[in-house]
Design an enzyme around this catalytic site. Structure first.
Site, PDB file in Angstrom:
ATOM      1  CB  CYS A  16     -41.009 -83.866  25.484  1.00  0.00           C
ATOM      2  SG  CYS A  16     -40.559 -82.349  25.207  1.00  0.00           S
ATOM      3  NE  ARG A  21     -42.998 -78.137  17.551  1.00  0.00           N
ATOM      4  CZ  ARG A  21     -42.484 -78.055  17.809  1.00  0.00           C
ATOM      5  NH1 ARG A  21     -41.691 -77.340  16.378  1.00  0.00           N
ATOM      6  NH2 ARG A  21     -42.242 -77.375  18.905  1.00  0.00           N
ATOM      7  NE  ARG A  36     -42.927 -82.234  19.656  1.00  0.00           N
ATOM      8  CZ  ARG A  36     -42.159 -81.357  18.550  1.00  0.00           C
ATOM      9  NH1 ARG A  36     -41.701 -82.453  17.792  1.00  0.00           N
ATOM     10  NH2 ARG A  36     -41.331 -80.136  19.267  1.00  0.00           N
ATOM     11  CD  GLU A  57     -47.223 -80.494  22.205  1.00  0.00           C
ATOM     12  OE1 GLU A  57     -46.339 -80.484  20.621  1.00  0.00           O
ATOM     13  OE2 GLU A  57     -46.924 -80.612  22.159  1.00  0.00           O
TER      14      GLU A  57
END
Ligand SMILES: C[S@@+](CC[C@H](N)C(=O)[O-])C[C@H]1O[C@@H](n2cnc3c(N)ncnc32)[C@H](O)[C@@H]1O
Length: 406
Positions: A82, A168, A170, A121
């Protein structure tokens, strides 16, 4: 019950595989790929192989090269890199992937293989990228999936909201092909009830809300189309599409519905609970001579800085907790974890009361990996790097349990 043949892309140290296998032994990873671009040492791949075995089906090559050998499968999974998720590039031939932008590799594999299910993801910002043309990249992804016959659900999940130790966030995407019962039942509901059925898919009926229950939603929503009637081709979509997507949504037959949802929160694990209890090596403790750098990095700033062109501007940022609170979930772990800087965690050691950085085992725990998972011969710095790249295993497990049982 039948086996589900899985292909794992961008496998890293195997977070997806751990989650799938924890959900059911019917998930069989039949082919996996991991390659750190242009590095002589392939530490993540070595770690993967040391846990899951050497095999001609565990391939350490650029996916652009390796993809031609992918066998037929039922489920494609991957946390695609990413660093650069602005996925559009214009040239005379229309749009194509930039170097290092790996969405187009996934797209090629889907075109070729059409697996029944896909789980992906990426960072939370993916749904808003790029800044200048909000939502364009995600719309391209949705359009690609639509063209190949998939329906899509997405959610931005903060692991700490669902009982984990790390904040986190995502984006998780699940897509199912029109040959699946999942797709057909959803399509039928949309046929009968239109947008209401799409809303219900987000809130109750889909895989995502079953895995991650929702408490409430906001009033605003997005209802728009990414099909060939709205955008003649991918290039026109890429040029003009701009949409502010929310943290939950679905796409069916080219229609996109998105709404901001609030999780049904589950108690998180406090950072203090995952810390090592016993003696920790001296090298993890903050050194006296580094303290000024730590204090500066963590502190509030209001200072003049100079741009490259020589002009001056005011730089402002607030302080971050120093040390990190042990009664809260951790902040997001990055690949640079433990390097002196704002984002690295500093904790009060449980045994000595002194300040120190996290150990590699603690980082593995924050992602839900077994202790010492990355202790497979790589330098310690790489253990942190791999955990900064990895996902929270339990999130994949929860999605996979629901997917297997529908
Ligand atoms: C975000 S990480 C995924 C981590 C993984 N989910 C885990 O649990 O460890 C993306 C991975 O893709 C790998 N990668 C990057 N470019 C690649 C390429 N061209 N071909 C294959 N793998 C690549 C990186 O080395 C990195 O390990």
């Amino acid at each position: 019950m039948r086996d589900i043949r899985v292909v794992e892309l961008f496998a890293g140290v195997g977070g997806f595989r751990l989650g799938l296998e924890a959900a059911s032994d019917r998930y069989k990873v039949i082919w996996a790929n991991q390659w750190e671009p242009y590095k002589a040492d392939q530490w993540a791949f070595d770690c993967y192989v040391s846990h899951f075995g050497e095999s001609p089906n565990h391939v350490c090559k650029d996916i652009a090269v390796a993809k031609k050998d992918i066998p037929n499968h039922d489920l494609l999974v991957g946390g695609f890199p990413c660093q650069d998720y602005s996925i559009m590039k214009k040239n005379s031939a229309g749009i194509e992937g930039k170097k290092g932008v790996l969405w187009w590799q996934i797209d090629d594999i889907l075109r070729d293989k059409r697996p029944s299910y896909v789980i992906l993801e990426n960072v939370d910002r993916l749904i808003r990228s790029p800044a200048k043309q909000c939502g364009r990249d995600f719309s391209i992804i949705l359009r690609c999936l639509y063209q190949k016959g998939y329906a899509v659900e997405w959610r931005v999940i903060n692991a700490a909201d669902y009982g984990q130790a790390q904040r986190r966030r995502r984006t998780f995407i699940i897509a199912y092909h029109n040959r699946t019962k999942l797709f057909q039942e959803f399509a039928e509901r949309v046929c009968l009830n239109g947008i209401k059925a799409m809303h219900k898919q987000v809130m109750d009926d889909g895989i995502m809300p079953k895995a991650f229950p929702i408490a409430a939603h906001k009033r605003n929503f997005v209802d728009h189309w990414i099909d060939e009637i709205r955008f003649e081709d991918m290039e026109s979509l890429s040029m003009i599409q701009k949409v502010y997507l929310y943290n939950a949504g679905v796409m069916m037959n080219g229609r996109v519905y998105s709404v901001e949802v609030t999780p049904r929160y589950e108690p998180f694990i406090p950072l203090g609970n995952i810390l090592e209890q016993g003696a920790v090596d001296e090298r993890y403790f903050l050194r006296e001579e580094d303290m000024p750098k730590w204090i500066y990095a963590k502190g509030a700033k209001h200072e003049q800085r100079r741009r490259r062109d020589g002009s001056v501007y005011w730089f402002n940022e607030g302080a971050v907790g120093f040390p990190d609170a042990l009664d809260k979930p951790s902040r997001t772990m990055l690949t640079s974890e433990t390097q002196i800087g704002r984002t690295s965690h500093v904790v009060t050691d449980l045994q000595t009361g002194r300040l120190r950085v996290l150990t590699p085992i603690e980082c593995e725990r924050l992602n839900g990996f077994p202790d010492n998972w990355t202790n497979t011969g790589m330098p310690e710095k790489m253990r942190y790097f791999c955990m900064g790249n990895a996902l929270v295993v339990d999130i994949v497990k929860r999605i996979s349990i629901i997917l297997y049982n529908v």
